[in-house]
Motif scaffolding. Sequence first.
Motif, PDB file in Angstrom:
ATOM      1  N   TRP A  36     -12.970  61.383 -53.350  1.00 32.68           N
ATOM      2  CA  TRP A  36     -14.295  60.200 -52.430  1.00 32.68           C
ATOM      3  C   TRP A  36     -14.890  60.904 -51.018  1.00 32.68           C
ATOM      4  N   SER A  38     -17.264  60.440 -47.534  1.00 31.27           N
ATOM      5  CA  SER A  38     -17.736  60.006 -46.631  1.00 31.27           C
ATOM      6  C   SER A  38     -18.908  59.890 -45.638  1.00 31.27           C
ATOM      7  N   ARG A  65     -17.576  57.474 -55.604  1.00 32.26           N
ATOM      8  CA  ARG A  65     -16.433  56.768 -54.619  1.00 32.26           C
ATOM      9  C   ARG A  65     -16.942  56.637 -52.945  1.00 32.26           C
ATOM     10  N   ALA A  67     -16.671  56.054 -49.038  1.00 35.81           N
ATOM     11  CA  ALA A  67     -16.048  55.263 -47.425  1.00 35.81           C
ATOM     12  C   ALA A  67     -17.087  55.646 -46.575  1.00 35.81           C
ATOM     13  N   ASP A  94     -13.934  51.660 -49.140  1.00 33.62           N
ATOM     14  CA  ASP A  94     -13.035  52.024 -48.675  1.00 33.62           C
ATOM     15  C   ASP A  94     -13.828  52.649 -47.003  1.00 33.62           C
ATOM     16  N   LYS A 132      -9.405  48.811 -47.700  1.00 34.03           N
ATOM     17  CA  LYS A 132      -9.367  50.685 -47.917  1.00 34.03           C
ATOM     18  C   LYS A 132      -9.307  50.941 -46.442  1.00 34.03           C
ATOM     19  N   ARG A 134      -8.932  54.330 -44.061  1.00 29.81           N
ATOM     20  CA  ARG A 134      -8.465  55.736 -43.394  1.00 29.81           C
ATOM     21  C   ARG A 134      -8.966  56.326 -41.872  1.00 29.81           C
TER      22      ARG A 134
END
Length: 287
Positions: A36, A38, A65, A67, A94, A132, A134
């Motif tokens: 992923w 970010s 993916r 975030a 995310d 999800k 983090r």
Amino acid sequence: MTAPKISFEFFPPKSLQASFRLWDCVSTLAPLAPEWVSVTYGAGGTTRELTREAVGALGKEFNLRVAGHLTCVDASRAETLEVARGFRKAGVEDIVALRGDPPKGADGFTAHPDGFANSVELIEALAGEGFKVRVGCYPDTHPEAASADADIAWLKRKIDAGASEAISQFFFDADSFLRFRDRCAAAGIDAPIVPGLLPIENWEKTSRFAKACGAHIPTELAEAFDRAVRDDRADLLAIAQAAELADTLVCEGVEHLHFYTLNRPELTRDVCAALGVVPQVGLSQVA
């Protein structure tokens, strides 16, 4: 040795030139098949809309993916959750949830009168929305923490609030992370703790940032970079230092490494290559 899983952090562009730099950075690193990626959120929420646009574009154009970062700073609960729902509309499920740095010039963090008081409240709300989540953690202890034990206790509160994974602040000493990981496990934290690595693109800026966020700088590392800068070989040292640090972590059982790219892909790409992480066959630079 099996190559580690990887993920990358980017920051949203604030100009046309910066947009091209971000695009080139992602184009270079996306073929490495990160788990992923970010996109950060500026101090005081200053890049709120830019972050939303960037997470949508990266997911769509590169099939990654993504975030989105989200903070508690300078926004009501309703405004913050509106941003989160905007991420979802852009296909993002995310979120990296952080308290956030105070706006420039502020003495410290002050919660918005109608906002989330801290990261734990934000995490609870986001987990309740089905994201999800983090969170951040600090091998060298957050500068505002009362103690190292208090810092780990706060991390446990964040995990208990609904976070599924923690990403560490960057560090320069593998033992700092490994001791931190062991203490987290002893405190009952069973969520993955992913080490954050910062290949050093500019030693002067990195050392200033490290001091501001409490990351310990080993004396021998500072001396080595001072010499390397004088000898015009700082990039070679940066690759060697980050690759050695990453290799030590992988040998100690770390399965996932998170890279702070600063939208400069070359050092991260070369460190990944040293670890056996290479472009995947069939992955083009743009999906």
